[in-house]
Design a protein around this motif. Structure first.
Motif, PDB file in Angstrom:
ATOM      1  N   PHE A   1       3.074   1.422   3.254  1.00  0.00           N
ATOM      2  CA  PHE A   1       1.958   1.571   2.623  1.00  0.00           C
ATOM      3  C   PHE A   1       1.527   0.119   1.793  1.00  0.00           C
ATOM      4  CE2 PHE A   1       3.317   5.851   3.010  1.00  0.00           C
ATOM      5  CZ  PHE A   1       2.264   6.347   3.651  1.00  0.00           C
ATOM      6  N   LEU A   2       0.224  -0.414   1.791  1.00  0.00           N
ATOM      7  CA  LEU A   2      -0.158  -1.475   1.165  1.00  0.00           C
ATOM      8  C   LEU A   2      -1.315  -0.849   0.145  1.00  0.00           C
ATOM      9  CD1 LEU A   2      -0.508  -4.139   4.071  1.00  0.00           C
ATOM     10  CD2 LEU A   2       1.258  -4.001   2.298  1.00  0.00           C
ATOM     11  N   VAL A   3      -1.300  -1.350  -1.372  1.00  0.00           N
ATOM     12  CA  VAL A   3      -2.074  -1.070  -2.210  1.00  0.00           C
ATOM     13  C   VAL A   3      -2.811  -2.391  -2.622  1.00  0.00           C
ATOM     14  CG1 VAL A   3      -2.621  -0.500  -4.636  1.00  0.00           C
ATOM     15  CG2 VAL A   3      -0.760   0.814  -3.202  1.00  0.00           C
ATOM     16  N   LEU A   4      -4.093  -2.557  -2.282  1.00  0.00           N
ATOM     17  CA  LEU A   4      -4.837  -3.725  -2.483  1.00  0.00           C
ATOM     18  C   LEU A   4      -6.080  -3.716  -3.977  1.00  0.00           C
ATOM     19  CD1 LEU A   4      -5.953  -4.725   1.180  1.00  0.00           C
ATOM     20  CD2 LEU A   4      -3.823  -5.489  -0.359  1.00  0.00           C
ATOM     21  N   ASN A   5      -6.234  -4.762  -4.314  1.00  0.00           N
ATOM     22  CA  ASN A   5      -7.068  -5.035  -5.310  1.00  0.00           C
ATOM     23  C   ASN A   5      -8.435  -5.259  -4.548  1.00  0.00           C
ATOM     24  OD1 ASN A   5      -8.880  -5.919  -7.316  1.00  0.00           O
ATOM     25  ND2 ASN A   5      -7.480  -7.090  -8.579  1.00  0.00           N
ATOM     26  N   SER A   6      -9.136  -4.518  -4.319  1.00  0.00           N
ATOM     27  CA  SER A   6     -10.689  -4.725  -3.500  1.00  0.00           C
ATOM     28  C   SER A   6     -11.459  -5.454  -4.392  1.00  0.00           C
ATOM     29  CB  SER A   6     -11.198  -3.721  -2.743  1.00  0.00           C
ATOM     30  OG  SER A   6     -11.563  -2.388  -3.855  1.00  0.00           O
TER      31      SER A   6
ATOM     32  N   VAL B   1      -3.449   1.290   4.336  1.00  0.00           N
ATOM     33  CA  VAL B   1      -3.967   0.766   3.294  1.00  0.00           C
ATOM     34  C   VAL B   1      -4.652   1.394   2.500  1.00  0.00           C
ATOM     35  CG1 VAL B   1      -5.708  -1.364   2.635  1.00  0.00           C
ATOM     36  CG2 VAL B   1      -4.224  -1.645   4.430  1.00  0.00           C
ATOM     37  N   PHE B   2      -4.428   1.188   0.914  1.00  0.00           N
ATOM     38  CA  PHE B   2      -5.200   1.891   0.041  1.00  0.00           C
ATOM     39  C   PHE B   2      -5.920   0.991  -0.931  1.00  0.00           C
ATOM     40  CE2 PHE B   2      -1.415   4.762   0.005  1.00  0.00           C
ATOM     41  CZ  PHE B   2      -1.820   5.725   0.698  1.00  0.00           C
ATOM     42  N   GLN B   3      -7.266   1.011  -1.029  1.00  0.00           N
ATOM     43  CA  GLN B   3      -8.091   0.322  -1.707  1.00  0.00           C
ATOM     44  C   GLN B   3      -9.379   1.111  -2.465  1.00  0.00           C
ATOM     45  OE1 GLN B   3      -8.944  -2.586   1.592  1.00  0.00           O
ATOM     46  NE2 GLN B   3     -10.918  -2.146   1.248  1.00  0.00           N
TER      47      GLN B   3
ATOM     48  N   ALA C   1       3.220  -3.133  -2.568  1.00  0.00           N
ATOM     49  CA  ALA C   1       3.450  -2.378  -1.175  1.00  0.00           C
ATOM     50  C   ALA C   1       4.806  -1.510  -1.397  1.00  0.00           C
ATOM     51  CB  ALA C   1       3.781  -3.538  -0.352  1.00  0.00           C
ATOM     52  N   PHE C   2       4.851  -0.316  -0.732  1.00  0.00           N
ATOM     53  CA  PHE C   2       6.225   0.271  -0.612  1.00  0.00           C
ATOM     54  C   PHE C   2       6.177   1.068   0.615  1.00  0.00           C
ATOM     55  CE2 PHE C   2       2.361   2.975  -1.926  1.00  0.00           C
ATOM     56  CZ  PHE C   2       2.604   4.595  -1.365  1.00  0.00           C
ATOM     57  N   TRP C   3       7.432   1.435   0.955  1.00  0.00           N
ATOM     58  CA  TRP C   3       7.748   2.338   2.110  1.00  0.00           C
ATOM     59  C   TRP C   3       7.911   3.847   1.474  1.00  0.00           C
ATOM     60  CZ3 TRP C   3       8.694   0.832   7.318  1.00  0.00           C
ATOM     61  CH2 TRP C   3       8.606  -0.457   7.456  1.00  0.00           C
ATOM     62  N   ALA C   4       7.344   4.824   2.470  1.00  0.00           N
ATOM     63  CA  ALA C   4       7.654   5.975   2.053  1.00  0.00           C
ATOM     64  C   ALA C   4       7.762   6.952   3.368  1.00  0.00           C
ATOM     65  CB  ALA C   4       6.533   6.874   1.114  1.00  0.00           C
ATOM     66  N   GLY C   5       8.797   7.504   3.449  1.00  0.00           N
ATOM     67  CA  GLY C   5       8.861   8.314   4.891  1.00  0.00           C
ATOM     68  C   GLY C   5       9.045   7.493   6.215  1.00  0.00           C
ATOM     69  N   GLY C   6       9.166   6.278   5.968  1.00  0.00           N
ATOM     70  CA  GLY C   6       9.107   5.821   7.444  1.00  0.00           C
ATOM     71  C   GLY C   6       7.804   5.106   7.597  1.00  0.00           C
ATOM     72  N   VAL C   7       6.900   5.104   6.591  1.00  0.00           N
ATOM     73  CA  VAL C   7       5.422   4.308   6.762  1.00  0.00           C
ATOM     74  C   VAL C   7       5.500   3.508   5.650  1.00  0.00           C
ATOM     75  CG1 VAL C   7       2.909   5.031   6.396  1.00  0.00           C
ATOM     76  CG2 VAL C   7       4.542   6.750   7.606  1.00  0.00           C
TER      77      VAL C   7
ATOM     78  N   VAL D   1      -7.522   2.898   6.721  1.00  0.00           N
ATOM     79  CA  VAL D   1      -7.837   2.349   5.058  1.00  0.00           C
ATOM     80  C   VAL D   1      -8.240   3.517   4.457  1.00  0.00           C
ATOM     81  CG1 VAL D   1      -9.104   0.939   3.748  1.00  0.00           C
ATOM     82  CG2 VAL D   1      -8.110   0.181   5.928  1.00  0.00           C
ATOM     83  N   PHE D   2      -7.804   3.845   3.203  1.00  0.00           N
ATOM     84  CA  PHE D   2      -8.138   5.007   2.436  1.00  0.00           C
ATOM     85  C   PHE D   2      -8.743   4.468   1.277  1.00  0.00           C
ATOM     86  CE2 PHE D   2      -5.228   7.087   5.046  1.00  0.00           C
ATOM     87  CZ  PHE D   2      -5.851   8.431   5.155  1.00  0.00           C
ATOM     88  N   SER D   3     -10.229   4.902   0.843  1.00  0.00           N
ATOM     89  CA  SER D   3     -10.799   4.366  -0.049  1.00  0.00           C
ATOM     90  C   SER D   3     -11.567   5.330  -1.082  1.00  0.00           C
ATOM     91  CB  SER D   3     -11.603   3.228   0.104  1.00  0.00           C
ATOM     92  OG  SER D   3     -12.797   3.697   0.900  1.00  0.00           O
ATOM     93  N   GLY D   4     -12.197   5.150  -2.168  1.00  0.00           N
ATOM     94  CA  GLY D   4     -13.218   5.957  -2.926  1.00  0.00           C
ATOM     95  C   GLY D   4     -14.400   5.295  -3.174  1.00  0.00           C
ATOM     96  N   HIS D   5     -14.889   5.005  -4.342  1.00  0.00           N
ATOM     97  CA  HIS D   5     -16.000   4.262  -4.815  1.00  0.00           C
ATOM     98  C   HIS D   5     -17.216   4.657  -4.651  1.00  0.00           C
ATOM     99  CE1 HIS D   5     -17.935   0.713  -6.339  1.00  0.00           C
ATOM    100  NE2 HIS D   5     -18.427   0.234  -5.157  1.00  0.00           N
ATOM    101  N   TYR D   6     -17.508   5.482  -3.340  1.00  0.00           N
ATOM    102  CA  TYR D   6     -18.867   6.090  -2.915  1.00  0.00           C
ATOM    103  C   TYR D   6     -19.227   7.358  -3.557  1.00  0.00           C
ATOM    104  CZ  TYR D   6     -22.548   6.370   0.720  1.00  0.00           C
ATOM    105  OH  TYR D   6     -23.623   6.572   1.357  1.00  0.00           O
ATOM    106  N   HIS D   7     -18.328   7.960  -3.945  1.00  0.00           N
ATOM    107  CA  HIS D   7     -18.419   9.273  -4.724  1.00  0.00           C
ATOM    108  C   HIS D   7     -19.187  10.385  -3.684  1.00  0.00           C
ATOM    109  CE1 HIS D   7     -17.591   8.363  -8.958  1.00  0.00           C
ATOM    110  NE2 HIS D   7     -17.928   6.957  -8.484  1.00  0.00           N
ATOM    111  N   ARG D   8     -18.803   9.900  -2.309  1.00  0.00           N
ATOM    112  CA  ARG D   8     -19.306  10.908  -1.224  1.00  0.00           C
ATOM    113  C   ARG D   8     -18.216  10.673  -0.247  1.00  0.00           C
ATOM    114  NH1 ARG D   8     -25.024   8.288  -2.099  1.00  0.00           N
ATOM    115  NH2 ARG D   8     -23.654   7.063  -3.303  1.00  0.00           N
TER     116      ARG D   8
END
Length: 309
Positions: free
Chosen positions: A156-161, A198-200, A148-154, A238-245
């Motif tokens: 953020f959580l990074v997860l191992n999905s 959240v990022f995963q 986890a980290f704070w940036a600019g007052g926000v 929640v921001f993610s990738g994986h789908y390639h679309r």
């Protein structure tokens, strides 16, 4: 110990954003989200064998160089650049993985030193069924698999999905992340942060919260539990990738954002990056092709997105 050229998460935090000052909201800012550079997939996909490690990745290397160049030229500079998993295509223990990893890291070292990189683990980084050993290998190379980290007052959580997709070979690691996540969500729920994000790698869902489970999303009961936890804690997106679309949708007031790849495309989208603007009132985002980011200014778009409601 020598300073790492790329600041990586250690001790469940990110050194680039340590300090109480980052917990205070000061002004709107933006960050860049990318996903799936996945060095080696384009060759594997072209020959119809995505299970191979991919013995060529010149195309992905050039595309990632183009992404780095595009980010470096942005003015004002983004707060950070987050890569939502599948850094390389070669699974743990496969040929070419070491070379793919080395080439990707060398490309990313070209990013301006005042733009931190946030690394998110993907299934190709850990294996589809991760083990304690593959997780340890990832952490040595790219930093903590969740933090986890704070940036600019926000907040953020990074997860191992991948621990939510298949933790059959690493139940203790899954339990540890669950306990850690509950504590972090309690922090998000109690603190007066402007937003929590959240990022995963693997999306909760692609289009609808109740869609069927497949390779590209999380199993429905796991998904529901996470969505309810996130909403209760005030997570906005929640921001993610994986789908390639590009894809996404909403569960009540929780937004699911799925970004297409820097590397291999599996649909009609272009190689690109997502620009995410954070204001006091909202989180808004647009996906741009790498050509758009390199060949036309987006400063006007940024100014428009940063305007208050």
């Amino acid at each position: 110990m020598a300073e790492e050229a790329l600041a990586k998460a250690r001790g469940r935090s990110l050194s680039a954003f340590r300090g109480e000052a980052e917990q205070e909201w000061k002004a709107p800012f933006y960050f860049i989200q990318g996903a799936d550079p996945q060095f080696g997939l384009m060759k594997a996909y072209a020959i119809g064998d995505c299970s191979s490690g991919g013995d060529e990745w010149d195309q992905e290397l050039k595309l990632t160089e183009q992404a780095v160049q595009a980010i470096n030229r942005l003015d004002p500079k983004p707060k950070f650049f987050v890569i939502c998993g599948d850094l390389v295509h070669g699974m743990p223990g496969t040929p070419w993985r070491e070379a793919q990893t080395r080439d990707l890291e060398n490309v990313l070292k070209g990013l301006s030193r005042d733009i931190p990189v946030v690394f998110v683990s993907g299934n190709h980084d850990l294996g589809n069924s991760p083990t304690p050993e593959t997780i340890e290998e990832y952490c040595r190379q790219w930093g903590d698999d969740y933090f986890a980290f704070w940036a600019g007052g926000v907040f953020f959580l990074v997860l191992n999905s991948q621990l939510y997709f298949d933790h059959s070979k690493c139940p203790e690691q899954k339990q540890a992340q669950d306990q850690w996540l509950d504590k972090q969500l309690a922090v998000a729920g109690k603190r007066a942060c402007k937003h929590a994000v959240v990022f995963q790698h693997i999306p909760l869902f692609l289009q609808a919260p109740d869609e069927d489970h497949d390779y590209f999303n999380l199993e429905r009961s796991v998904r529901q539990e996470l969505m309810d936890k996130f909403r209760q804690a005030g997570i906005k997106a929640v921001f993610s990738g994986h789908y390639h679309r590009n894809a996404g949708g909403s569960y009540k007031d929780l937004e699911m954002v799925v970004s297409s790849a820097i590397g291999c495309q599996l649909g009609e989208d272009t190689h690109g990056l997502r620009v995410v603007v954070v204001t006091a009132e909202k989180i808004v985002h647009r996906y741009y092709s790498l050509d758009q980011l390199n060949n036309q200014g987006i400063e006007k778009d940024l100014m428009d997105l940063m305007k208050p409601n």
